[in-house]
Design an enzyme around this catalytic site. Structure first.
Site, PDB file in Angstrom:
ATOM      1  N   ARG A  26       5.838  13.076 -14.057  1.00 51.83           N
ATOM      2  CA  ARG A  26       4.678  12.233 -13.763  1.00 51.83           C
ATOM      3  C   ARG A  26       3.423  12.623 -14.536  1.00 51.83           C
ATOM      4  NH1 ARG A  26       6.750  12.183  -7.744  1.00 51.83           N
ATOM      5  NH2 ARG A  26       8.003  13.798  -8.751  1.00 51.83           N
ATOM      6  N   GLU A  63       9.849  24.721  -5.208  1.00 47.30           N
ATOM      7  CA  GLU A  63      10.153  24.736  -3.771  1.00 47.30           C
ATOM      8  C   GLU A  63      11.645  24.659  -3.501  1.00 47.30           C
ATOM      9  OE1 GLU A  63       7.150  21.578  -2.873  1.00 47.30           O
ATOM     10  OE2 GLU A  63       7.323  22.487  -0.903  1.00 47.30           O
TER      11      GLU A  63
HETATM   12  O1  LIG Z   1       3.785  23.107  -8.034  1.00 42.56           O
HETATM   13  P1  LIG Z   1       5.295  22.983  -8.016  1.00 42.56           P
HETATM   14  O2  LIG Z   1       5.911  23.627  -6.814  1.00 42.56           O
HETATM   15  O3  LIG Z   1       5.908  23.391  -9.298  1.00 42.56           O
HETATM   16  O4  LIG Z   1       5.625  21.428  -7.792  1.00 42.56           O
HETATM   17  C1  LIG Z   1       4.970  20.412  -8.484  1.00 42.56           C
HETATM   18  C2  LIG Z   1       5.921  19.676  -9.381  1.00 42.56           C
HETATM   19  O5  LIG Z   1       6.990  19.121  -8.586  1.00 42.56           O
HETATM   20  C3  LIG Z   1       7.103  17.740  -8.875  1.00 42.56           C
HETATM   21  O6  LIG Z   1       8.003  17.505  -9.934  1.00 42.56           O
HETATM   22  P2  LIG Z   1       9.538  17.926  -9.850  1.00 42.56           P
HETATM   23  O7  LIG Z   1       9.730  19.281 -10.449  1.00 42.56           O
HETATM   24  O8  LIG Z   1      10.012  17.712  -8.458  1.00 42.56           O
HETATM   25  O9  LIG Z   1      10.279  16.960 -10.849  1.00 42.56           O
HETATM   26  P3  LIG Z   1      10.088  15.462 -11.286  1.00 42.56           P
HETATM   27  O10 LIG Z   1       8.749  15.393 -12.010  1.00 42.56           O
HETATM   28  O11 LIG Z   1      11.224  15.223 -12.196  1.00 42.56           O
HETATM   29  O12 LIG Z   1      10.090  14.618 -10.043  1.00 42.56           O
HETATM   30  C4  LIG Z   1       5.714  17.324  -9.264  1.00 42.56           C
HETATM   31  O13 LIG Z   1       5.682  16.119 -10.020  1.00 42.56           O
HETATM   32  C5  LIG Z   1       5.221  18.518 -10.060  1.00 42.56           C
HETATM   33  O14 LIG Z   1       5.600  18.453 -11.415  1.00 42.56           O
HETATM   34  N1  LIG Z   2       5.945  19.411  -1.247  1.00 43.86           N
HETATM   35  C1  LIG Z   2       6.099  18.400  -2.110  1.00 43.86           C
HETATM   36  N2  LIG Z   2       5.867  17.143  -1.706  1.00 43.86           N
HETATM   37  C2  LIG Z   2       6.013  16.119  -2.573  1.00 43.86           C
HETATM   38  N3  LIG Z   2       6.387  16.244  -3.809  1.00 43.86           N
HETATM   39  C3  LIG Z   2       6.638  17.489  -4.248  1.00 43.86           C
HETATM   40  N4  LIG Z   2       7.019  17.945  -5.441  1.00 43.86           N
HETATM   41  C4  LIG Z   2       7.121  19.271  -5.374  1.00 43.86           C
HETATM   42  N5  LIG Z   2       6.812  19.722  -4.150  1.00 43.86           N
HETATM   43  C5  LIG Z   2       6.504  18.612  -3.421  1.00 43.86           C
END
Ligand SMILES: O=P(O)(O)OC[C@H]1O[C@H](OP(=O)(O)OP(=O)(O)O)[C@H](O)[C@@H]1O
Ligand SMILES: Nc1ncnc2[nH]cnc12
Length: 137
Positions: A26, A63
């Site tokens: 994103r 996470e």
């Molecule tokens: O601060 P953090 O614990 O690292 O989490 C934040 C990240 O998690 C989500 O992406 P995700 O890695 O889930 O992948 P995606 O963008 O493919 O949905 C979000 O868009 C951030 O990039």
């Molecule tokens: N706690 C959370 N809630 C929503 N999106 C997430 N991406 C990574 N951690 C998340």
């Protein structure tokens, strides 16, 4: 407008940002909009296995498990001030890995800019960069 709020924050950073790096997925929605307004290059930081050529890689925890972020070796020029952009700061694992990629490229992180910060997860405290968030939850 969301884009305008992000650009206002990015333009406040001093000395000015010289490159915007967006985190997959994103960060790709907002990073290019900011880089166009700042008239600086946009660099994609991608999940493992998506980029061609010579790469810099960093393994990181989030996470729900582990992953790898990558950037093309010559995409970020040494010495440049890079703005990291993502939609969300949760634990900070993704932005911390991106910080290390920028350092590996020989550049500096000017700040990390996100739309939403999940404050209870304290991701900000794990990051050696300034963190700018528009919405704190
Ligand atoms: O601060 P953090 O614990 O690292 O989490 C934040 C990240 O998690 C989500 O992406 P995700 O890695 O889930 O992948 P995606 O963008 O493919 O949905 C979000 O868009 C951030 O990039
Ligand atoms: N706690 C959370 N809630 C929503 N999106 C997430 N991406 C990574 N951690 C998340």
């Amino acid at each position: 407008m969301l884009k305008d709020a992000l650009v206002v924050e990015a333009k406040k950073i001093s000395p000015p940002v010289e490159c915007v790096a967006g985190l997959e997925a994103r960060g790709f929605l907002f990073g290019p909009l900011i880089s166009l307004e700042l008239n600086v290059p946009f660099v994609p930081i991608r999940k493992k296995g998506k980029l061609p050529g010579n790469l810099l890689s960093v393994c990181y925890s989030k996470e729900y498990g582990q992953d790898v972020l990558e950037v093309q070796e010559n995409a970020i020029k040494p010495g440049k001030r890079v703005l990291l952009v993502d939609d969300l700061l949760a634990t900070g694992g993704s932005l911390l890995a991106s910080y290390h990629l920028v350092k590996k490229a020989g550049a500096q992180v000017a700040a990390s800019l996100v739309i939403i910060e999940l404050e209870p997860l304290k991701g900000r405290d794990t990051l050696p960069t300034d963190v700018i968030s528009l919405i704190k939850l």
